[in-house]
Design a protein around this motif. Structure first.
Motif, PDB file in Angstrom:
ATOM      1  N   PHE A  83       0.521  16.868   9.079  1.00 48.79           N
ATOM      2  CA  PHE A  83       0.363  16.779  10.529  1.00 48.79           C
ATOM      3  C   PHE A  83       0.579  15.372  11.072  1.00 48.79           C
ATOM      4  O   PHE A  83       0.612  15.172  12.274  1.00 48.79           O
ATOM      5  CB  PHE A  83      -1.019  17.281  10.956  1.00 48.79           C
ATOM      6  CG  PHE A  83      -2.143  16.481  10.361  1.00 48.79           C
ATOM      7  CD1 PHE A  83      -2.582  15.321  10.969  1.00 48.79           C
ATOM      8  CD2 PHE A  83      -2.758  16.897   9.190  1.00 48.79           C
ATOM      9  CE1 PHE A  83      -3.616  14.576  10.421  1.00 48.79           C
ATOM     10  CE2 PHE A  83      -3.801  16.162   8.643  1.00 48.79           C
ATOM     11  CZ  PHE A  83      -4.225  15.001   9.264  1.00 48.79           C
ATOM     12  N   ASP A  84       0.703  14.384  10.190  1.00 52.16           N
ATOM     13  CA  ASP A  84       0.881  13.003  10.643  1.00 52.16           C
ATOM     14  C   ASP A  84       2.197  12.816  11.374  1.00 52.16           C
ATOM     15  O   ASP A  84       3.164  13.535  11.136  1.00 52.16           O
ATOM     16  CB  ASP A  84       0.846  12.027   9.458  1.00 52.16           C
ATOM     17  CG  ASP A  84      -0.552  11.688   9.021  1.00 52.16           C
ATOM     18  OD1 ASP A  84      -1.492  12.008   9.758  1.00 52.16           O
ATOM     19  OD2 ASP A  84      -0.695  11.100   7.941  1.00 52.16           O
ATOM     20  N   THR A 132       2.543   5.015  10.185  1.00 53.13           N
ATOM     21  CA  THR A 132       1.497   4.983   9.176  1.00 53.13           C
ATOM     22  C   THR A 132       0.263   4.317   9.759  1.00 53.13           C
ATOM     23  O   THR A 132       0.366   3.274  10.401  1.00 53.13           O
ATOM     24  CB  THR A 132       1.955   4.184   7.934  1.00 53.13           C
ATOM     25  OG1 THR A 132       3.138   4.781   7.430  1.00 53.13           O
ATOM     26  CG2 THR A 132       0.890   4.164   6.867  1.00 53.13           C
ATOM     27  N   MET A 133      -0.902   4.917   9.536  1.00 54.73           N
ATOM     28  CA  MET A 133      -2.143   4.334  10.014  1.00 54.73           C
ATOM     29  C   MET A 133      -2.621   3.280   9.016  1.00 54.73           C
ATOM     30  O   MET A 133      -2.591   3.500   7.810  1.00 54.73           O
ATOM     31  CB  MET A 133      -3.211   5.417  10.162  1.00 54.73           C
ATOM     32  CG  MET A 133      -4.491   4.892  10.786  1.00 54.73           C
ATOM     33  SD  MET A 133      -5.714   6.170  11.056  1.00 54.73           S
ATOM     34  CE  MET A 133      -4.901   7.114  12.328  1.00 54.73           C
ATOM     35  N   GLN A 151       0.821  -1.190   0.000  1.00 51.25           N
ATOM     36  CA  GLN A 151       0.000   0.000   0.000  1.00 51.25           C
ATOM     37  C   GLN A 151       0.865   1.255   0.000  1.00 51.25           C
ATOM     38  O   GLN A 151       1.811   1.370   0.764  1.00 51.25           O
ATOM     39  CB  GLN A 151      -0.910   0.006   1.227  1.00 51.25           C
ATOM     40  CG  GLN A 151      -1.882   1.158   1.259  1.00 51.25           C
ATOM     41  CD  GLN A 151      -2.831   1.035   2.436  1.00 51.25           C
ATOM     42  OE1 GLN A 151      -2.893  -0.006   3.064  1.00 51.25           O
ATOM     43  NE2 GLN A 151      -3.546   2.076   2.722  1.00 51.25           N
ATOM     44  N   GLU A 152       0.535   2.186  -0.885  1.00 50.41           N
ATOM     45  CA  GLU A 152       1.281   3.438  -0.955  1.00 50.41           C
ATOM     46  C   GLU A 152       0.948   4.310   0.246  1.00 50.41           C
ATOM     47  O   GLU A 152      -0.204   4.398   0.668  1.00 50.41           O
ATOM     48  CB  GLU A 152       0.918   4.178  -2.238  1.00 50.41           C
ATOM     49  CG  GLU A 152       1.709   5.438  -2.459  1.00 50.41           C
ATOM     50  CD  GLU A 152       1.333   6.124  -3.749  1.00 50.41           C
ATOM     51  OE1 GLU A 152       1.328   7.357  -3.771  1.00 50.41           O
ATOM     52  OE2 GLU A 152       1.039   5.421  -4.735  1.00 50.41           O
ATOM     53  N   LYS A 153       1.955   4.957   0.803  1.00 48.67           N
ATOM     54  CA  LYS A 153       1.746   5.825   1.961  1.00 48.67           C
ATOM     55  C   LYS A 153       1.347   7.213   1.490  1.00 48.67           C
ATOM     56  O   LYS A 153       2.049   7.822   0.699  1.00 48.67           O
ATOM     57  CB  LYS A 153       3.011   5.930   2.809  1.00 48.67           C
ATOM     58  CG  LYS A 153       3.375   4.674   3.526  1.00 48.67           C
ATOM     59  CD  LYS A 153       4.582   4.923   4.408  1.00 48.67           C
ATOM     60  CE  LYS A 153       4.972   3.681   5.162  1.00 48.67           C
ATOM     61  NZ  LYS A 153       6.087   3.936   6.074  1.00 48.67           N
TER      62      LYS A 153
END
Length: 56
Positions: free
Chosen positions: A9-10, A15-16, A2-4
């Protein structure tokens, strides 16, 4: 993989991910982890599993 896609603000180096749990498994995890400790418990379980893989 999966691409980030991250907003400014993360948190850095984090990564969620969305994950689906069977209801029974989720209930068991929540009971074992205690209130407010779900993410920490799951992360620790993943670390334990990865260590076991490295031992093989």
């Amino acid at each position: 993989m999966q691409e980030k896609k991250k907003a400014e603000f993360d948190r850095k180096k984090s990564t969620m991910k969305n994950i689906r749990f069977e209801d029974e498994l989720l209930e068991q995890i929540e009971k074992a982890a205690g209130k407010g400790n779900f993410s920490k418990w799951v992360k620790e379980a993943c670390i334990v599993r990865l260590r076991k893989i490295k031992e093989c």
